[in-house]
Design a protein around this motif. Structure first.
Motif, PDB file in Angstrom:
ATOM      1  N   HIS B  54     -24.731  81.074   7.075  1.00 50.97           N
ATOM      2  CA  HIS B  54     -23.290  80.843   6.968  1.00 50.97           C
ATOM      3  C   HIS B  54     -22.961  79.921   5.787  1.00 50.97           C
ATOM      4  O   HIS B  54     -21.818  79.831   5.354  1.00 50.97           O
ATOM      5  N   GLU B  71     -17.960  82.163  -3.234  1.00 50.06           N
ATOM      6  CA  GLU B  71     -16.626  81.750  -2.827  1.00 50.06           C
ATOM      7  C   GLU B  71     -15.949  82.853  -2.010  1.00 50.06           C
ATOM      8  O   GLU B  71     -15.325  82.593  -0.978  1.00 50.06           O
ATOM      9  N   ARG B  74     -17.597  83.215   1.464  1.00 49.72           N
ATOM     10  CA  ARG B  74     -17.227  82.161   2.406  1.00 49.72           C
ATOM     11  C   ARG B  74     -15.944  82.505   3.160  1.00 49.72           C
ATOM     12  O   ARG B  74     -15.793  82.173   4.328  1.00 49.72           O
ATOM     13  N   HIS B  75     -15.027  83.163   2.476  1.00 51.51           N
ATOM     14  CA  HIS B  75     -13.743  83.472   3.104  1.00 51.51           C
ATOM     15  C   HIS B  75     -13.827  84.616   4.101  1.00 51.51           C
ATOM     16  O   HIS B  75     -12.925  84.794   4.900  1.00 51.51           O
ATOM     17  N   SER B  78     -17.015  84.284   9.734  1.00 55.25           N
ATOM     18  CA  SER B  78     -16.631  83.308  10.768  1.00 55.25           C
ATOM     19  C   SER B  78     -17.867  82.910  11.551  1.00 55.25           C
ATOM     20  O   SER B  78     -18.853  83.636  11.586  1.00 55.25           O
TER      21      SER B  78
END
Ligand SMILES: Nc1ncnc2c1ncn2[C@@H]1O[C@H](COP(=O)(O)OP(=O)(O)OP(=O)(O)O)[C@@H](O)[C@H]1O
Ligand SMILES: [Mg+2]
Lengths: 234, 238
Positions: B54, B71, B74-75, B78
């Protein structure tokens, strides 16, 4: 003994009839301490939050310093502010000595470390709790601070109330820098000291009632806030 | 769908803390689809591995790379933590939170929140402080909060620990429908029944390394290493 009883009765009447002197002194007390509270909170709440979530070089040192400053005797703070503001001092030209502003400055110095320290403690706990989640959700630095301040608002209010309690009951520093001048810098605590010295127990006790009422009110609020905190209401 | 995030490649990954190696060396590639189940004894490094994937655990050596820039990756993922983290807010506000971080229109947020409240059976408790929920309810809320942003990849660290049969079934149902919607799931469990029910492929962690790995069919019916055989028998592995 009789003096005191008479004093109690007279004090009661001063309070219920809203005696002008009593009102003026009480209002000045509130004005000075609330101003100090607003300024100190504006400095201490962000500072305490910042210290809780940011790691930087002199963080430990800053925290130790804060804790040390919390233990400063108010009289000494008063003395230092006096020296700084006195005619020959570095800020003498401002002519602030023996004004409510000088009293506010002294109280800000006294309560800022207290509020910052309580804030830091509470925010550190909250940050430890939230850390992994906020990192995982990819929050920006600003979003993190907003979340912590919002969810920790009860703790921040408690910190501020504690600061206010300390300010309103403080006598040593404001006596020195304010001078306890009638109609100018006389507040609840300094007036009590003076009237007691003069033996006018009626006014002293009446002032005492008001001060106690304020102090109890603050304590009840803090207690209530920390209870709702524990039970997770609000 | 935008670009595909996977495969995720872990190359010579190690995690050391205070001179002790908690994980690694791990070399691993996760394919684009399905559900990967991680099993292994307590302290074997399952949580650490999941956190590494993660991107919330600092690597001492090696690298973890997605098929898209970090980047962006990461978005789109979950994570549900082993002990659920509840914001000190109401149940509904906990669900709103991840959506409020993105600039979603209010009406859309409310629709999603109500959909998920219903789905996890907490619509009657939406106004309650989340910290007052029962352990199992918190786990369900944490799962819903993780799925509400429609992640491409979902990490779950023992999502059904301490749950009863009915709650476990509820969660497995939610996971199955997420799988149907092409969510990539990587999870840990101590429930071997659940592992069999859900896994597409499986990893066996032992002493911080991937001890055995394979598609579910082979992994559960024909384990290769003596340690995994012992683990399935329920023996205590030193
Ligand atoms: N920050 C740390 N410092 C030192 N040791 C750590 C740290 N974090 C984790 N560990 C240790 O790393 C090992 C692996 O932990 P991990 O949480 O990954 O195990 P796990 O397989 O998830 O176990 P469980 O089944 O109990 O959840 C444990 O022995 C743990 O004590
Ligand atoms: Mg774990």
């Amino acid at each position: 003994m009789n003096d005191i009883l008479e004093g109690l009765v007279a004090a009661f009447w001063l309070v219920v009839t809203f005696d002008p002197d009593l009102m003026q002194i009480s209002l000045r007390s509130l004005q000075v301490s609330l101003s100090a509270l607003v300024i100190a909170s504006a400095i201490a709440l962000p500072l305490g939050t910042f210290l809780a979530i940011r790691r930087f070089r002199y963080r430990r040192l800053t925290i130790s310093l804060l804790n040390a400053l919390m233990g400063l005797p108010p009289v000494v703070v008063g003395l230092i502010v006096y020296i700084l503001l006195s005619r020959s001092g570095p800020f003498g030209v401002l002519g602030l000595l023996f004004t409510p502003t000088a009293m506010i400055i002294a109280q800000v110095i006294i309560i800022t470390p207290l509020i910052a320290s309580i804030t830091h403690q509470a925010m550190r706990e909250l940050w430890a709790e939230y850390h992994d989640l906020l990192i995982s959700l990819n929050t920006s630095g600003w979003q993190r601070i907003k979340t912590l301040i919002w969810d920790g608002r009860r703790n921040l209010l408690t910190a501020s109330l504690a600061g206010f309690g300390r300010a309103i009951g403080e006598v040593g520093a404001i006596m020195i820098v304010g001078g306890n001048i009638d109609n100018a810098t006389r507040v609840l605590t300094t007036a009590i000291a003076l009237e007691t010295g003069k033996g006018d127990f009626a006014l002293a006790l009446a002032l005492g009632f008001v001060l106690i009422a304020l102090a109890i009110g603050i304590n009840i609020s803090i207690h209530w806030l920390s209870r709702t905190e524990r039970e997770g209401r609000w | 769908m935008v670009s595909v995030m996977l495969p995720l490649t872990l190359k010579d990954v190690s995690v050391r803390r205070r001179g002790k190696r908690l994980l690694g060396p791990v070399n691993l590639t996760l394919n684009p689809e399905g559900l990967t189940m991680i099993v292994g004894p307590n302290g074997s490094g399952k949580t650490t591995l999941l956190r590494v994937m993660h991107g919330v655990e600092r690597l001492s050596e090696g690298s973890a790379t997605w098929a898209v820039p970090e980047e962006e990756a990461r978005h789109r993922q979950s994570y549900v933590f082993q002990t659920p983290i509840m914001l000190r807010r109401t149940v509904a506000d906990n669900l709103r939170y991840p959506l409020q971080l993105t600039a979603k229109p209010r009406a859309e947020i409310e629709e999603l929140v109500h959909h998920w409240l219903k789905r996890i059976g907490l619509d009657a408790r939406m106004g309650l402080q989340a910290t007052r929920l029962s352990g199992g309810e918190k786990q369900k809320l944490a799962l819903a909060r993780a799925l509400i942003r429609k992640p491409d990849v979902l990490f779950l660290d023992e999502p059904c620990a301490n749950l009863d049969g009915a709650s476990t079934r509820d969660i497995e149902t939610i996971l199955r429908s997420a799988l149907l919607e092409k969510t990539r799931i990587i999870m840990t469990t101590h429930d071997l029944g659940q592992a069999r029910r859900l896994a597409g492929d499986a990893l066996f962690m032992l002493h911080g390394v991937v001890h055995e790995r394979g598609p579910a069919s082979d992994f559960f019916s024909a384990p290769q290493t003596a340690e995994l055989q012992a683990f399935f028998r329920g023996d205590i592995i030193a």
